[in-house]
Design a protein around this motif. Structure first.
Motif, PDB file in Angstrom:
ATOM      1  N   ALA A  71       0.957  -1.003   0.051  1.00  0.00           N
ATOM      2  CA  ALA A  71       0.073   0.092  -0.258  1.00  0.00           C
ATOM      3  C   ALA A  71       0.920   1.176   0.118  1.00  0.00           C
ATOM      4  CB  ALA A  71      -0.979  -0.121   1.167  1.00  0.00           C
ATOM      5  N   ASP A  72       0.549   2.202  -0.656  1.00  0.00           N
ATOM      6  CA  ASP A  72       1.179   3.452  -0.652  1.00  0.00           C
ATOM      7  C   ASP A  72       1.706   3.974   0.670  1.00  0.00           C
ATOM      8  OD1 ASP A  72      -0.365   4.853  -3.641  1.00  0.00           O
ATOM      9  OD2 ASP A  72       1.349   3.431  -3.596  1.00  0.00           O
ATOM     10  N   SER A  73       0.787   3.798   1.605  1.00  0.00           N
ATOM     11  CA  SER A  73       0.810   4.318   3.068  1.00  0.00           C
ATOM     12  C   SER A  73       2.082   3.957   3.665  1.00  0.00           C
ATOM     13  CB  SER A  73      -0.545   4.402   3.686  1.00  0.00           C
ATOM     14  OG  SER A  73      -0.869   2.989   3.786  1.00  0.00           O
ATOM     15  N   VAL A  74       2.426   2.623   3.196  1.00  0.00           N
ATOM     16  CA  VAL A  74       3.529   1.805   4.050  1.00  0.00           C
ATOM     17  C   VAL A  74       4.850   1.697   3.388  1.00  0.00           C
ATOM     18  CG1 VAL A  74       1.487   0.465   5.566  1.00  0.00           C
ATOM     19  CG2 VAL A  74       2.907  -0.446   3.564  1.00  0.00           C
ATOM     20  N   LYS A  75       4.594   2.133   1.944  1.00  0.00           N
ATOM     21  CA  LYS A  75       5.916   1.886   1.329  1.00  0.00           C
ATOM     22  C   LYS A  75       7.230   2.688   1.862  1.00  0.00           C
ATOM     23  CE  LYS A  75       3.905   1.203  -3.549  1.00  0.00           C
ATOM     24  NZ  LYS A  75       3.775   1.863  -4.624  1.00  0.00           N
ATOM     25  N   GLY A  76       8.294   1.930   1.850  1.00  0.00           N
ATOM     26  CA  GLY A  76       9.438   2.668   2.517  1.00  0.00           C
ATOM     27  C   GLY A  76       9.677   2.320   4.116  1.00  0.00           C
ATOM     28  N   ARG A  77       8.294   1.858   4.541  1.00  0.00           N
ATOM     29  CA  ARG A  77       8.545   1.719   6.173  1.00  0.00           C
ATOM     30  C   ARG A  77       8.212   0.158   6.430  1.00  0.00           C
ATOM     31  NH1 ARG A  77       4.486   3.731   9.099  1.00  0.00           N
ATOM     32  NH2 ARG A  77       2.847   3.717   7.478  1.00  0.00           N
ATOM     33  N   PHE A  78       7.444  -0.467   5.871  1.00  0.00           N
ATOM     34  CA  PHE A  78       7.006  -1.767   6.277  1.00  0.00           C
ATOM     35  C   PHE A  78       7.748  -2.726   4.938  1.00  0.00           C
ATOM     36  CE2 PHE A  78       2.631  -1.106   8.358  1.00  0.00           C
ATOM     37  CZ  PHE A  78       3.170  -0.284   9.033  1.00  0.00           C
ATOM     38  N   THR A  79       8.065  -3.865   5.488  1.00  0.00           N
ATOM     39  CA  THR A  79       8.745  -4.885   4.669  1.00  0.00           C
ATOM     40  C   THR A  79       8.081  -6.222   4.751  1.00  0.00           C
ATOM     41  OG1 THR A  79      11.006  -3.825   4.706  1.00  0.00           O
ATOM     42  CG2 THR A  79      10.723  -5.938   3.789  1.00  0.00           C
ATOM     43  N   ILE A  80       7.632  -6.842   3.700  1.00  0.00           N
ATOM     44  CA  ILE A  80       6.932  -8.323   3.778  1.00  0.00           C
ATOM     45  C   ILE A  80       8.002  -9.307   3.343  1.00  0.00           C
ATOM     46  CG2 ILE A  80       5.983  -8.096   1.548  1.00  0.00           C
ATOM     47  CD1 ILE A  80       3.684  -9.792   2.785  1.00  0.00           C
ATOM     48  N   SER A  81       8.127 -10.457   4.063  1.00  0.00           N
ATOM     49  CA  SER A  81       9.061 -11.662   3.749  1.00  0.00           C
ATOM     50  C   SER A  81       8.230 -13.005   3.984  1.00  0.00           C
ATOM     51  CB  SER A  81      10.307 -11.343   4.460  1.00  0.00           C
ATOM     52  OG  SER A  81      10.214 -11.387   5.845  1.00  0.00           O
ATOM     53  N   ARG A  82       8.788 -13.914   3.329  1.00  0.00           N
ATOM     54  CA  ARG A  82       8.094 -15.180   3.726  1.00  0.00           C
ATOM     55  C   ARG A  82       9.353 -16.289   3.726  1.00  0.00           C
ATOM     56  NH1 ARG A  82       3.829 -16.014  -1.044  1.00  0.00           N
ATOM     57  NH2 ARG A  82       4.009 -18.279  -0.210  1.00  0.00           N
ATOM     58  N   ASP A  83       8.891 -17.218   4.607  1.00  0.00           N
ATOM     59  CA  ASP A  83       9.642 -18.432   4.544  1.00  0.00           C
ATOM     60  C   ASP A  83       8.889 -19.615   3.970  1.00  0.00           C
ATOM     61  OD1 ASP A  83      11.227 -20.954   5.106  1.00  0.00           O
ATOM     62  OD2 ASP A  83      11.966 -19.952   6.911  1.00  0.00           O
TER      63      ASP A  83
END
Length: 121
Positions: free
Chosen positions: A60-72
């Motif tokens: 979402a534009d509101s979280v770009k640069g602040r949140f990072t999603i990752s998965r295992d």
């Protein structure tokens, strides 16, 4: 039976960080997209970030640069690292995944129960 269980929510001051985790368990053959949504009081549920099995991500534009999603993929887990948190990030955060339970099945969409994130001083 398939379950998604979130953890890692809590109370944090503005500017702080939290890391959410979501574990998928049960009868799972494969998982395609996994993601995070959130719902603030009085607002609709919205996409925060998602990730394909191959690692393509969307924010979402509101979280770009602040949140990072990752998965295992080996552990059937997805994470959300949240930095520089703002009061407007306060919401219940839900894990979501498209899961196939056996080879001949199609993908079905599942939700976790949600975890509360509160950003306040």
């Amino acid at each position: 039976q398939v379950q998604l269980v979130e953890s890692g929510g809590g109370l944090v001051q503005p500017g702080g960080s939290l890391r959410l985790s979501c574990a998928a368990s049960g009868s799972i053959f494969s998982i395609n997209a996994m993601g995070w949504y959130r719902q603030a009081p009085g607002k609709q549920r919205e996409l925060v970030a998602d990730s394909t099995r191959g690692g393509s991500t969307n924010y979402a534009d509101s979280v770009k640069g602040r949140f990072t999603i990752s998965r295992d993929n080996a552990k059937n887990m997805v994470y959300l690292q949240m930095n520089s948190l703002k009061p407007e990030d306060t919401a219940v955060y839900y894990c979501n995944a498209d899961i196939r339970k056996y080879l001949s099945d199609w993908y079905h969409n599942y939700w976790g129960q949600g975890t509360q994130v509160t950003v306040s001083s």
